[in-house]
Design an enzyme around this catalytic site. Sequence first.
Site, PDB file in Angstrom:
ATOM      1  N   ILE A   1      62.957  54.213  58.279  1.00 52.59           N
ATOM      2  CA  ILE A   1      61.739  54.940  58.629  1.00 52.59           C
ATOM      3  C   ILE A   1      60.740  54.564  57.542  1.00 52.59           C
ATOM      4  O   ILE A   1      60.812  55.067  56.426  1.00 52.59           O
ATOM      5  CB  ILE A   1      61.968  56.460  58.671  1.00 52.59           C
ATOM      6  N   PRO A   2      59.832  53.630  57.830  1.00 56.68           N
ATOM      7  CA  PRO A   2      59.069  52.931  56.775  1.00 56.68           C
ATOM      8  C   PRO A   2      57.912  53.722  56.159  1.00 56.68           C
ATOM      9  O   PRO A   2      56.740  53.375  56.327  1.00 56.68           O
ATOM     10  CB  PRO A   2      58.565  51.683  57.505  1.00 56.68           C
ATOM     11  N   CYS A   3      58.236  54.772  55.395  1.00 54.69           N
ATOM     12  CA  CYS A   3      57.187  55.530  54.714  1.00 54.69           C
ATOM     13  C   CYS A   3      56.497  54.701  53.637  1.00 54.69           C
ATOM     14  O   CYS A   3      55.402  55.053  53.193  1.00 54.69           O
ATOM     15  CB  CYS A   3      57.762  56.818  54.127  1.00 54.69           C
ATOM     16  N   HIS A   4      57.111  53.580  53.226  1.00 53.21           N
ATOM     17  CA  HIS A   4      56.478  52.723  52.219  1.00 53.21           C
ATOM     18  C   HIS A   4      55.235  52.027  52.757  1.00 53.21           C
ATOM     19  O   HIS A   4      54.441  51.495  51.983  1.00 53.21           O
ATOM     20  CB  HIS A   4      57.476  51.672  51.715  1.00 53.21           C
TER      21      HIS A   4
END
Length: 354
Positions: free
Chosen positions: A316-319
Amino acid sequence: MDDNEMWQAVQTCDPAYDGDFFYAMQTTRIFCRPSCKSKCPRRNNVEYFKSSAETEAAGYRPCKRCRPDLPQYDPDRDPAEASKVVFDHSFSDRQELNQQLKELGVTRKQMSLVFKLYYDMKPAEYLIQVRIAAAKQALQAGASVFDAAADSGYTNFSSFYAHFRKLSGMPPAKYRQLFAQNISLAVMDTPIGPLRIVASQDTILCVEPANYLEKKTGQATDQVPADRIIPNDPSGDLVKACMMELKEYFAGQRQKFDLPLSPEGTSFQQKVWQQLQQIPYGETRSYQQLAEMTGDKNASRAIGLANNCNPILILIPCHRVIGADGSLTGYAAGLAAKKLLLDLEKGGTKKTAA
Protein backbone atom coordinates in the site's frame (compact mmCIF):
# COMPACT_ATOMS: atom_id res chain seq x y z
CA MET A 1 19.06 19.60 -17.32
CA ASP A 2 17.03 21.98 -19.49
CA ASP A 3 15.08 25.15 -18.67
CA ASN A 4 11.78 23.27 -18.42
CA GLU A 5 13.11 20.94 -15.75
CA MET A 6 14.67 23.80 -13.78
CA TRP A 7 11.49 25.86 -14.00
CA GLN A 8 9.47 22.91 -12.70
CA ALA A 9 11.86 22.64 -9.74
CA VAL A 10 11.47 26.37 -9.01
CA GLN A 11 7.68 26.14 -9.15
CA THR A 12 7.55 23.18 -6.75
CA CYS A 13 10.38 24.43 -4.49
CA ASP A 14 12.04 21.04 -4.98
CA PRO A 15 14.92 20.60 -2.47
CA ALA A 16 16.32 17.72 -4.54
CA TYR A 17 17.75 20.29 -6.98
CA ASP A 18 19.54 22.41 -4.36
CA GLY A 19 23.17 22.67 -5.36
CA ASP A 20 22.47 21.68 -8.97
CA PHE A 21 21.59 25.21 -10.02
CA PHE A 22 20.49 28.64 -8.76
CA TYR A 23 17.88 30.95 -10.17
CA ALA A 24 17.89 34.75 -10.20
CA MET A 25 15.11 37.33 -10.62
CA GLN A 26 16.03 40.04 -13.07
CA THR A 27 13.48 42.43 -11.52
CA THR A 28 14.74 42.30 -7.92
CA ARG A 29 18.38 41.32 -8.68
CA ILE A 30 18.12 38.56 -6.06
CA PHE A 31 19.01 34.88 -6.50
CA CYS A 32 17.73 31.80 -4.66
CA ARG A 33 18.00 28.06 -4.23
CA PRO A 34 15.39 25.95 -6.08
CA SER A 35 13.80 25.06 -2.69
CA CYS A 36 13.24 28.67 -1.63
CA LYS A 37 9.70 29.25 -0.33
CA SER A 38 9.60 32.89 -1.50
CA LYS A 39 6.89 33.99 -3.92
CA CYS A 40 7.30 32.30 -7.28
CA PRO A 41 8.57 34.77 -9.91
CA ARG A 42 7.39 35.16 -13.48
CA ARG A 43 9.17 32.72 -15.74
CA ASN A 44 10.32 35.37 -18.23
CA ASN A 45 12.11 37.21 -15.38
CA VAL A 46 14.15 34.18 -14.30
CA GLU A 47 17.77 33.45 -15.17
CA TYR A 48 19.63 30.25 -14.22
CA PHE A 49 23.21 29.76 -13.02
CA LYS A 50 25.37 26.77 -12.12
CA SER A 51 26.93 28.22 -8.94
CA SER A 52 26.34 30.95 -6.39
CA ALA A 53 29.71 32.51 -7.26
CA GLU A 54 28.70 32.74 -10.91
CA THR A 55 25.39 34.29 -9.91
CA GLU A 56 27.00 36.91 -7.67
CA ALA A 57 29.52 37.70 -10.41
CA ALA A 58 26.55 38.55 -12.64
CA GLY A 59 25.47 41.21 -10.15
CA TYR A 60 22.79 39.36 -8.16
CA ARG A 61 22.41 39.44 -4.34
CA PRO A 62 21.71 36.31 -2.25
CA CYS A 63 18.18 35.86 -0.89
CA LYS A 64 18.00 36.48 2.86
CA ARG A 65 15.41 33.74 3.27
CA CYS A 66 17.12 30.72 1.71
CA ARG A 67 20.73 32.06 1.89
CA PRO A 68 22.02 30.51 -1.35
CA ASP A 69 25.46 31.93 -0.60
CA LEU A 70 25.91 29.48 2.30
CA PRO A 71 26.74 25.78 1.72
CA GLN A 72 23.96 24.62 4.08
CA TYR A 73 21.19 26.82 5.44
CA ASP A 74 17.87 25.71 6.85
CA PRO A 75 17.22 27.35 10.23
CA ASP A 76 13.97 25.49 10.85
CA ARG A 77 15.12 21.98 10.04
CA ASP A 78 17.35 21.57 13.13
CA PRO A 79 14.63 22.21 15.76
CA ALA A 80 12.16 20.09 13.78
CA GLU A 81 14.53 17.13 13.56
CA ALA A 82 15.74 17.59 17.15
CA SER A 83 12.21 17.53 18.54
CA LYS A 84 11.38 14.43 16.47
CA VAL A 85 14.44 12.66 17.93
CA VAL A 86 13.22 13.53 21.43
CA PHE A 87 9.77 12.07 20.71
CA ASP A 88 11.33 8.95 19.17
CA HIS A 89 13.60 8.25 22.14
CA SER A 90 11.65 9.54 25.16
CA PHE A 91 8.02 8.80 24.26
CA SER A 92 7.59 6.36 27.17
CA ASP A 93 8.90 8.70 29.94
CA ARG A 94 6.85 11.88 30.32
CA GLN A 95 9.26 13.56 32.73
CA GLU A 96 12.27 12.87 30.52
CA LEU A 97 10.30 13.92 27.44
CA ASN A 98 9.38 17.31 28.89
CA GLN A 99 12.93 17.91 30.13
CA GLN A 100 14.47 17.06 26.74
CA LEU A 101 12.03 19.33 24.91
CA LYS A 102 12.78 22.16 27.33
CA GLU A 103 16.52 21.80 26.70
CA LEU A 104 16.00 22.37 22.97
CA GLY A 105 15.59 26.07 23.74
CA VAL A 106 12.62 26.45 21.40
CA THR A 107 9.15 27.62 22.43
CA ARG A 108 6.37 25.09 22.09
CA LYS A 109 4.64 27.35 19.56
CA GLN A 110 7.74 27.61 17.35
CA MET A 111 8.41 23.88 17.65
CA SER A 112 4.84 23.15 16.60
CA LEU A 113 5.17 25.41 13.56
CA VAL A 114 8.43 23.94 12.27
CA PHE A 115 7.35 20.37 13.05
CA LYS A 116 4.16 20.84 11.07
CA LEU A 117 6.21 22.33 8.22
CA TYR A 118 8.59 19.37 7.94
CA TYR A 119 6.41 16.44 9.00
CA ASP A 120 2.92 17.61 8.02
CA MET A 121 1.45 17.00 11.47
CA LYS A 122 1.46 18.52 14.94
CA PRO A 123 4.01 17.26 17.51
CA ALA A 124 1.20 15.89 19.71
CA GLU A 125 -0.19 13.89 16.78
CA TYR A 126 3.23 12.41 16.04
CA LEU A 127 3.77 11.50 19.71
CA ILE A 128 0.46 9.60 19.75
CA GLN A 129 1.49 7.68 16.63
CA VAL A 130 4.86 6.74 18.15
CA ARG A 131 3.23 5.55 21.39
CA ILE A 132 0.50 3.53 19.68
CA ALA A 133 3.03 1.93 17.30
CA ALA A 134 5.08 0.87 20.34
CA ALA A 135 1.95 -0.47 22.04
CA LYS A 136 1.04 -2.47 18.92
CA GLN A 137 4.40 -4.19 18.87
CA ALA A 138 4.12 -4.98 22.57
CA LEU A 139 0.64 -6.48 22.07
CA GLN A 140 1.86 -8.49 19.09
CA ALA A 141 4.58 -9.93 21.34
CA GLY A 142 1.98 -11.01 23.91
CA ALA A 143 2.14 -8.18 26.47
CA SER A 144 -1.02 -7.40 28.44
CA VAL A 145 -3.07 -4.36 27.45
CA PHE A 146 -2.16 -2.73 30.77
CA ASP A 147 1.58 -3.24 30.26
CA ALA A 148 1.43 -2.14 26.62
CA ALA A 149 -0.26 1.12 27.63
CA ALA A 150 2.07 1.83 30.53
CA ASP A 151 5.26 0.95 28.66
CA SER A 152 4.32 3.23 25.76
CA GLY A 153 3.95 6.26 28.04
CA TYR A 154 0.25 6.32 28.89
CA THR A 155 -1.00 7.06 32.41
CA ASN A 156 -4.56 7.77 31.32
CA PHE A 157 -5.98 4.49 30.02
CA SER A 158 -9.08 6.14 28.61
CA SER A 159 -6.81 8.16 26.31
CA PHE A 160 -4.88 5.01 25.41
CA TYR A 161 -8.06 3.15 24.41
CA ALA A 162 -9.36 6.15 22.44
CA HIS A 163 -6.08 6.70 20.58
CA PHE A 164 -5.58 2.99 19.92
CA ARG A 165 -9.08 2.55 18.53
CA LYS A 166 -8.74 5.68 16.39
CA LEU A 167 -5.43 4.61 14.82
CA SER A 168 -6.12 0.89 14.47
CA GLY A 169 -9.89 0.68 14.12
CA MET A 170 -10.25 -1.77 17.02
CA PRO A 171 -9.74 -1.91 20.79
CA PRO A 172 -6.31 -3.07 22.02
CA ALA A 173 -7.68 -6.34 23.44
CA LYS A 174 -9.04 -7.34 20.04
CA TYR A 175 -5.74 -6.37 18.39
CA ARG A 176 -3.86 -8.56 20.87
CA GLN A 177 -6.25 -11.44 20.21
CA LEU A 178 -5.77 -11.08 16.45
CA PHE A 179 -2.05 -11.67 16.77
CA ALA A 180 -2.57 -14.55 19.18
CA GLN A 181 -4.38 -16.45 16.44
CA ASN A 182 -2.81 -18.69 13.81
CA ILE A 183 -0.50 -16.35 11.93
CA SER A 184 2.92 -16.60 10.35
CA LEU A 185 5.57 -13.94 10.25
CA ALA A 186 9.10 -13.39 9.02
CA VAL A 187 11.72 -10.66 8.87
CA MET A 188 13.49 -10.01 5.58
CA ASP A 189 16.43 -7.75 4.85
CA THR A 190 15.74 -5.03 2.28
CA PRO A 191 17.51 -1.92 0.96
CA ILE A 192 15.41 0.17 3.40
CA GLY A 193 16.19 -2.03 6.40
CA PRO A 194 14.62 -5.19 7.84
CA LEU A 195 10.88 -5.52 7.23
CA ARG A 196 8.58 -7.75 9.21
CA ILE A 197 5.77 -9.47 7.28
CA VAL A 198 2.72 -10.84 9.09
CA ALA A 199 0.02 -12.96 7.41
CA SER A 200 -3.01 -14.98 8.33
CA GLN A 201 -4.13 -17.97 6.27
CA ASP A 202 -5.95 -15.73 3.83
CA THR A 203 -4.27 -12.34 3.70
CA ILE A 204 -1.31 -10.09 4.44
CA LEU A 205 -1.90 -8.25 7.73
CA CYS A 206 1.24 -6.18 8.15
CA VAL A 207 4.50 -5.10 6.50
CA GLU A 208 6.46 -2.79 8.81
CA PRO A 209 10.01 -1.96 9.96
CA ALA A 210 11.11 -4.96 12.00
CA ASN A 211 13.30 -2.94 14.34
CA TYR A 212 10.77 -0.19 15.06
CA LEU A 213 11.26 -0.05 18.83
CA GLU A 214 15.02 -0.47 18.54
CA LYS A 215 15.16 2.50 16.14
CA LYS A 216 12.99 4.59 18.46
CA THR A 217 14.76 3.86 21.74
CA GLY A 218 18.28 3.19 20.52
CA GLN A 219 18.27 -0.07 22.48
CA ALA A 220 17.83 -3.68 21.49
CA THR A 221 14.39 -5.06 22.21
CA ASP A 222 12.91 -8.50 22.67
CA GLN A 223 9.43 -7.29 21.75
CA VAL A 224 9.80 -8.21 18.09
CA PRO A 225 8.73 -11.86 17.78
CA ALA A 226 11.07 -14.37 16.19
CA ASP A 227 10.37 -15.54 12.64
CA ARG A 228 7.57 -18.07 12.52
CA ILE A 229 6.94 -19.62 9.12
CA ILE A 230 5.07 -22.84 9.69
CA PRO A 231 5.73 -25.62 7.14
CA ASN A 232 2.69 -26.60 5.03
CA ASP A 233 0.69 -23.75 6.56
CA PRO A 234 -1.23 -21.41 4.17
CA SER A 235 -0.19 -18.32 6.11
CA GLY A 236 3.45 -19.37 5.84
CA ASP A 237 3.06 -19.74 2.08
CA LEU A 238 1.59 -16.25 1.90
CA VAL A 239 4.52 -14.77 3.84
CA LYS A 240 6.95 -16.47 1.46
CA ALA A 241 5.02 -15.14 -1.55
CA CYS A 242 5.18 -11.63 -0.12
CA MET A 243 8.92 -11.91 0.44
CA MET A 244 9.40 -13.05 -3.16
CA GLU A 245 7.34 -10.19 -4.60
CA LEU A 246 9.18 -7.64 -2.46
CA LYS A 247 12.52 -9.00 -3.68
CA GLU A 248 11.31 -8.58 -7.26
CA TYR A 249 10.13 -5.05 -6.46
CA PHE A 250 13.50 -4.00 -5.02
CA ALA A 251 15.22 -5.56 -8.04
CA GLY A 252 13.14 -3.32 -10.32
CA GLN A 253 11.31 -6.33 -11.75
CA ARG A 254 7.84 -5.75 -10.27
CA GLN A 255 5.53 -2.73 -10.28
CA LYS A 256 2.31 -4.31 -8.96
CA PHE A 257 1.71 -6.78 -6.16
CA ASP A 258 -0.59 -9.80 -6.51
CA LEU A 259 -1.34 -10.46 -2.86
CA PRO A 260 -4.54 -10.24 -0.76
CA LEU A 261 -4.30 -7.40 1.77
CA SER A 262 -6.32 -6.76 4.95
CA PRO A 263 -4.98 -3.73 6.79
CA GLU A 264 -6.78 -3.20 10.11
CA GLY A 265 -8.16 0.33 10.44
CA THR A 266 -11.20 2.59 10.58
CA SER A 267 -13.52 2.94 7.61
CA PHE A 268 -11.95 6.31 6.79
CA GLN A 269 -8.44 4.86 6.95
CA GLN A 270 -9.52 1.98 4.73
CA LYS A 271 -10.85 4.48 2.20
CA VAL A 272 -7.55 6.37 2.17
CA TRP A 273 -5.51 3.18 1.85
CA GLN A 274 -7.62 2.10 -1.11
CA GLN A 275 -6.88 5.39 -2.84
CA LEU A 276 -3.17 4.99 -2.15
CA GLN A 277 -3.24 1.81 -4.21
CA GLN A 278 -4.56 3.83 -7.16
CA ILE A 279 -1.39 5.97 -7.36
CA PRO A 280 0.61 4.56 -10.31
CA TYR A 281 4.10 3.19 -9.88
CA GLY A 282 6.68 5.93 -10.42
CA GLU A 283 4.23 8.76 -9.68
CA THR A 284 3.47 10.83 -6.57
CA ARG A 285 0.51 12.74 -5.17
CA SER A 286 0.26 15.51 -2.57
CA TYR A 287 -1.92 15.20 0.52
CA GLN A 288 -4.31 17.69 -1.05
CA GLN A 289 -4.55 15.62 -4.22
CA LEU A 290 -5.12 12.49 -2.15
CA ALA A 291 -7.89 14.30 -0.26
CA GLU A 292 -9.55 15.17 -3.57
CA MET A 293 -9.23 11.53 -4.65
CA THR A 294 -11.18 10.47 -1.54
CA GLY A 295 -13.89 13.01 -2.28
CA ASP A 296 -13.16 15.54 0.50
CA LYS A 297 -10.76 18.29 -0.56
CA ASN A 298 -10.75 19.74 2.99
CA ALA A 299 -9.56 16.54 4.65
CA SER A 300 -5.84 16.80 3.85
CA ARG A 301 -4.87 16.79 7.55
CA ALA A 302 -6.95 13.70 8.30
CA ILE A 303 -5.58 12.14 5.11
CA GLY A 304 -2.06 12.71 6.39
CA LEU A 305 -2.80 10.92 9.66
CA ALA A 306 -4.44 7.99 7.87
CA ASN A 307 -1.49 7.80 5.48
CA ASN A 308 0.93 7.65 8.39
CA CYS A 309 -1.07 4.82 10.01
CA ASN A 310 -0.73 2.53 6.99
CA PRO A 311 0.24 -0.91 8.40
CA ILE A 312 1.29 -2.46 5.07
CA LEU A 313 4.25 -0.53 3.67
CA ILE A 314 5.16 -0.60 -0.03
CA LEU A 315 2.26 -2.89 -1.02
CA ILE A 316 0.00 0.00 0.00
CA PRO A 317 2.28 2.75 -1.36
CA CYS A 318 2.03 5.55 1.22
CA HIS A 319 5.58 6.52 0.19
CA ARG A 320 4.10 8.00 -3.00
CA VAL A 321 2.47 10.84 -1.03
CA ILE A 322 4.63 13.96 -0.65
CA GLY A 323 4.22 17.56 0.46
CA ALA A 324 2.47 20.11 -1.74
CA ASP A 325 5.82 21.81 -2.31
CA GLY A 326 7.40 18.57 -3.50
CA SER A 327 9.22 17.91 -0.22
CA LEU A 328 9.34 14.49 1.40
CA THR A 329 7.27 14.05 4.55
CA GLY A 330 7.23 11.51 7.36
CA TYR A 331 7.58 7.79 6.67
CA ALA A 332 7.59 4.84 9.08
CA ALA A 333 10.92 3.55 7.78
CA GLY A 334 12.46 7.05 7.63
CA LEU A 335 12.80 9.75 4.99
CA ALA A 336 15.95 8.16 3.55
CA ALA A 337 13.94 4.99 2.90
CA LYS A 338 11.14 7.01 1.31
CA LYS A 339 13.59 8.72 -1.05
CA LEU A 340 15.14 5.37 -1.95
CA LEU A 341 11.72 3.93 -2.85
CA LEU A 342 10.76 6.93 -4.98
CA ASP A 343 14.14 6.90 -6.75
CA LEU A 344 13.80 3.15 -7.33
CA GLU A 345 10.39 3.60 -8.92
CA LYS A 346 11.57 6.47 -11.12
CA GLY A 347 14.38 4.23 -12.36
CA GLY A 348 11.95 1.35 -12.88
CA THR A 349 9.66 3.59 -14.94
CA LYS A 350 12.56 4.60 -17.17
CA LYS A 351 13.56 0.96 -17.69
CA THR A 352 10.01 0.04 -18.63
CA ALA A 353 9.72 2.98 -21.03
CA ALA A 354 12.97 2.01 -22.70
